[in-house]
Design a protein around this motif. Structure first.
Motif, PDB file in Angstrom:
ATOM      1  N   PRO A  95       0.900  -1.184   0.176  1.00 26.42           N
ATOM      2  CA  PRO A  95      -0.123   0.024  -0.136  1.00 26.42           C
ATOM      3  C   PRO A  95       0.896   1.134   0.053  1.00 26.42           C
ATOM      4  CG  PRO A  95      -0.395  -1.259   1.975  1.00 26.42           C
ATOM      5  CD  PRO A  95       0.793  -1.946   1.260  1.00 26.42           C
TER       6      PRO A  95
ATOM      7  N   LEU B 275     -11.606  -4.346  -3.434  1.00 24.59           N
ATOM      8  CA  LEU B 275     -11.220  -3.008  -2.598  1.00 24.59           C
ATOM      9  C   LEU B 275     -12.355  -1.861  -2.726  1.00 24.59           C
ATOM     10  CD1 LEU B 275      -8.780  -1.292  -1.428  1.00 24.59           C
ATOM     11  CD2 LEU B 275      -8.434  -0.753  -4.011  1.00 24.59           C
TER      12      LEU B 275
ATOM     13  N   ARG C 115      -5.658   3.721  -9.712  1.00 24.08           N
ATOM     14  CA  ARG C 115      -5.805   4.138  -8.468  1.00 24.08           C
ATOM     15  C   ARG C 115      -4.874   5.223  -8.012  1.00 24.08           C
ATOM     16  NH1 ARG C 115     -10.457   3.490  -6.764  1.00 24.08           N
ATOM     17  NH2 ARG C 115      -9.859   4.449  -4.979  1.00 24.08           N
TER      18      ARG C 115
ATOM     19  N   GLU D 144     -10.151  -6.253  -7.568  1.00 22.81           N
ATOM     20  CA  GLU D 144     -10.184  -4.698  -7.561  1.00 22.81           C
ATOM     21  C   GLU D 144     -11.638  -4.249  -6.991  1.00 22.81           C
ATOM     22  OE1 GLU D 144      -9.314  -6.827 -10.204  1.00 22.81           O
ATOM     23  OE2 GLU D 144      -7.127  -6.305 -10.423  1.00 22.81           O
TER      24      GLU D 144
ATOM     25  N   TYR E  13      -3.801  -0.884  -2.777  1.00 27.76           N
ATOM     26  CA  TYR E  13      -4.475  -1.221  -4.168  1.00 27.76           C
ATOM     27  C   TYR E  13      -5.187  -2.543  -4.419  1.00 27.76           C
ATOM     28  CZ  TYR E  13      -1.184   2.511  -4.657  1.00 27.76           C
ATOM     29  OH  TYR E  13      -0.631   4.043  -4.510  1.00 27.76           O
ATOM     30  N   TYR E  14      -4.768  -3.409  -3.521  1.00 30.56           N
ATOM     31  CA  TYR E  14      -5.483  -4.742  -3.341  1.00 30.56           C
ATOM     32  C   TYR E  14      -5.718  -4.883  -1.674  1.00 30.56           C
ATOM     33  CZ  TYR E  14      -4.648  -5.644  -8.043  1.00 30.56           C
ATOM     34  OH  TYR E  14      -4.833  -5.715  -9.369  1.00 30.56           O
ATOM     35  N   LEU E  15      -6.862  -5.174  -1.441  1.00 35.58           N
ATOM     36  CA  LEU E  15      -7.253  -5.196   0.073  1.00 35.58           C
ATOM     37  C   LEU E  15      -6.515  -6.533   0.693  1.00 35.58           C
ATOM     38  CD1 LEU E  15      -8.794  -4.058   2.337  1.00 35.58           C
ATOM     39  CD2 LEU E  15     -10.650  -5.438   1.636  1.00 35.58           C
TER      40      LEU E  15
ATOM     41  N   VAL F 213      -8.053   2.743   2.936  1.00 31.63           N
ATOM     42  CA  VAL F 213      -8.854   2.101   4.179  1.00 31.63           C
ATOM     43  C   VAL F 213      -8.388   2.917   5.646  1.00 31.63           C
ATOM     44  CG1 VAL F 213      -8.602  -0.158   3.292  1.00 31.63           C
ATOM     45  CG2 VAL F 213      -6.765   0.650   4.576  1.00 31.63           C
TER      46      VAL F 213
END
Lengths: 408, 408
Positions: free
Chosen positions: B210, B397, B343, B394, B241-243, B289
């Motif tokens: 992140p 997220l 993003r 994606e 960018y990815y959870l 987040v």
């Protein structure tokens, strides 16, 4: 004969830029054989319907709208009608019949649809492998638009040509903003309005081809007692990555000819307005080498102003396309492309920080963001403390952006 | 034991995040052997001196200043002093001697310089082939700063850690803005102020790491009659960018521990404030987040508030570095990188359209633009109507960005 002079489109323009031929390009397209662009349906991108928002309206370029019903393009008109526009006009094909006798807003809508169609046709000729995506959308509070966007072409990295035609009630803050610009509007009232325009940004692949932006728009406000205020606004401007003075002169002289056809005092005034408007204050530089910009135009009369706007809008193709043909196949290095990305970063800075239309669009709840931000480049870059070497081609561009020139 | 748990730095933090060890990281760095970062001189980028501007001052993160005298870093202190900071502090090495008995602004400046140094040291360990560029600059109206920026590393695409320490006169519009936030300041007067802070944005190369941002700042205004108002502000937030829910939980729990060490009511309040602040209104989504965000903090008293800010600032390394170590070598595709660029486009939108500090900085004549826009990514991308497939990583997220979660 220069490279520029050898360009087919340029020659057509030079035979009398804003000659009958150049000025009629959008009209000629009516009779042309048209390869219809690929129309991707909403399935692909998950367009959504939102009918809950109540505070949406339009202001300035680029045009945003909300409460959208995305619809595919289907025809109620003749085959000839269908071939004349990128999608069915928001007011319908039939509204354009016997157009000379129709209200100005319909005549202006037809001009916008013509300009969109003829420009997309010209751009499409340069793209054998990529097609314009055409989104026709409707706005539940009134009106809608036709957005045409092409991405990742051989010649154009990203380009969009949008028409919007919206109407509804102008909320009090917008009325207040217009009053501050000198409009004689009643205070603290929602006023019926009608706004339409065509706007376009084209970001080419080759760093030696400039980016172009234009927008031409028309606004009507019903001020009560049967009285309506109306005005035109717009302009065209060029953003090169490398300065080619011949290109800048060609762009400006084509616009000057368009302005002069109405009134020789207009070009100098609108050229300066453009230099002042596209100013990135925090960088102390202009976005590009300018062009023309004007707003609130309603004199000498509505008909003559419309003829002026038509001349400017129809100057787009002869002002820009020759620069594309001339430069699109020039060899370039990764360094050239890097500089292009850095300059596109500055383009993003102008559009997000200063552009009145973008700022207003973004602050409008549920606006059609994808139409507003269509103007942003595919890729932009920022490097800390980047500064070109003195007297490099990059540095020469910067100097002109800091000190705008008279090109003609 | 999870992958995260196997991370060396994480383990150090988990042994008691905000344990004595974690909290003292910046202080420990005083005694560490330090490889001095490469210091590029002004020759390279043509830094300029501008001593004409009179209306410059500082407000919020990131810190801008004008009328800059860029100077190279040279030492007036001992060898140990030189190894303790990225450059000589704006108030000088000697000002930090016997620091416990010094005014709050010096204690806070030392904290900022400590945090900058220890974080840059930690980041530099991950970059054998790229070095922080250190720019120490002075502001003719008072104060200056130390900007440390690293670009095109193996782990970090772009990262900056800036300290600014500025003072001067607060102009009436700024006083007005503070009054609107409830500050009891005299109207229509220029007021002496003192502002300092550390701010940082790190954009990693790998899309599974992140982006992190933090800023901790202190403000003093002399309101006359010998009275001074002062307050702290700041926060840390994470933009993946990815959870990875473990990552989000780790980041938040480290911050919560830091907050709880002062007062258990703070984390929930500042977590919500963060979700509200980093909201991209026109997209209907948060930037990331979240984390914590606060401003105007002056209770229960100055000393306790400083201890709280110190705990938060010292939580940066244990909250973020484990996520870098855990994810930096994960394989990724061009599609992952494309999503990261898209993003980052949203990150640019937030920073240029909404961020109070950026907006104010850009509107300040002759501000140090490169320090303000250091926060922008190296590369950002915009695609018309891009929308991830339903239930793709994606899309997952995006759902969290639209509906913020409680992570702990």
């Amino acid at each position: 004969m220069s490279t520029l002079m050898s360009c087919r489109v340029f020659l057509a323009a030079k035979r009398g830029a804003l000659s009958q031929q150049a000025r009629c390009l959008p009209l000629l397209a009516h009779n042309a054989t048209i390869t219809r662009p690929c129309i991707k349906q909403r399935k692909e991108q998950g367009h959504k319907q939102d009918g809950n928002s109540t505070h949406n309206w339009w202001w300035g370029p680029p045009l945003g709208a909300s409460s959208l019903l995305m619809i595919s393009w289907f025809s109620f008109g003749s085959s000839k009608d269908k071939d004349s526009y990128m999608a069915e006009p928001i007011s319908g094909y039939r509204a354009f019949k016997d157009i000379e006798n129709k209200p100005m807003r319909l005549r202006m809508e037809k001009l916008c649809m013509d300009v969109q169609h003829s420009l997309c046709q010209e751009l499409q000729k340069l793209e054998p492998n990529a097609k314009f995506r055409v989104d026709r959308w409707e706005r539940s509070q009134g009106g809608g638009g036709v957005s045409c966007v092409l991405q990742r072409g051989d010649t154009f990295e990203k380009g969009g040509v949008n028409v919007s035609v919206v109407h509804g009630k102008l909320p009090p803050p917008a009325v207040k903003q217009m009053r501050s610009r000198g409009k004689d509007l009643p205070q603290d009232k929602e006023l019926p309005f009608y706004a339409l325009g065509v706007s376009c940004v084209i970001h080419p692949v080759n760093p030696f081809v400039p980016t172009v932006h234009f927008n031409y728009r028309y606004f009507e406000v019903d001020v009560g007692n049967g009285e309506t205020l109306s005005w035109f606004g717009g302009g065209s401007d060029l953003t090169p990555y490398y300065l080619d003075e011949d290109d800048a002169r060609h762009f400006h002289s084509t616009l000057k000819t368009a302005c002069d056809s109405s009134d020789p005092t207009l070009y100098p005034k609108f050229k300066k307005w453009c230099d002042d408007y596209f100013y990135v204050d925090h960088r102390g530089e202009r976005r590009g080498v300018g062009g023309i910009f004007f707003d609130d135009l309603d004199s000498p009369d509505k008909e003559k102003t419309f003829q002026f706007v038509r001349a400017c809008a129809e100057a787009v193709i002869p002002s820009y396309l020759p620069l594309v043909y001339k430069n699109k196949d020039k060899p370039y290095t990764e360094e050239n492309a890097r500089w292009q990305r850095l300059r596109r970063g500055r383009y993003v800075e102008f559009n997000l920080v200063y552009d009145r239309g973008t700022k207003f669009g973004l602050s409008t709840p549920s606006a059609r963001i994808e139409s507003i931000l269509m103007s942003l480049p595919l890729v932009a870059q920022w490097e800390y403390m980047h500064s070109p070497q003195a007297n490099s081609p990059e540095d020469l561009l910067l100097r002109v952006l800091k000190e705008p020139k008279e090109w003609i």
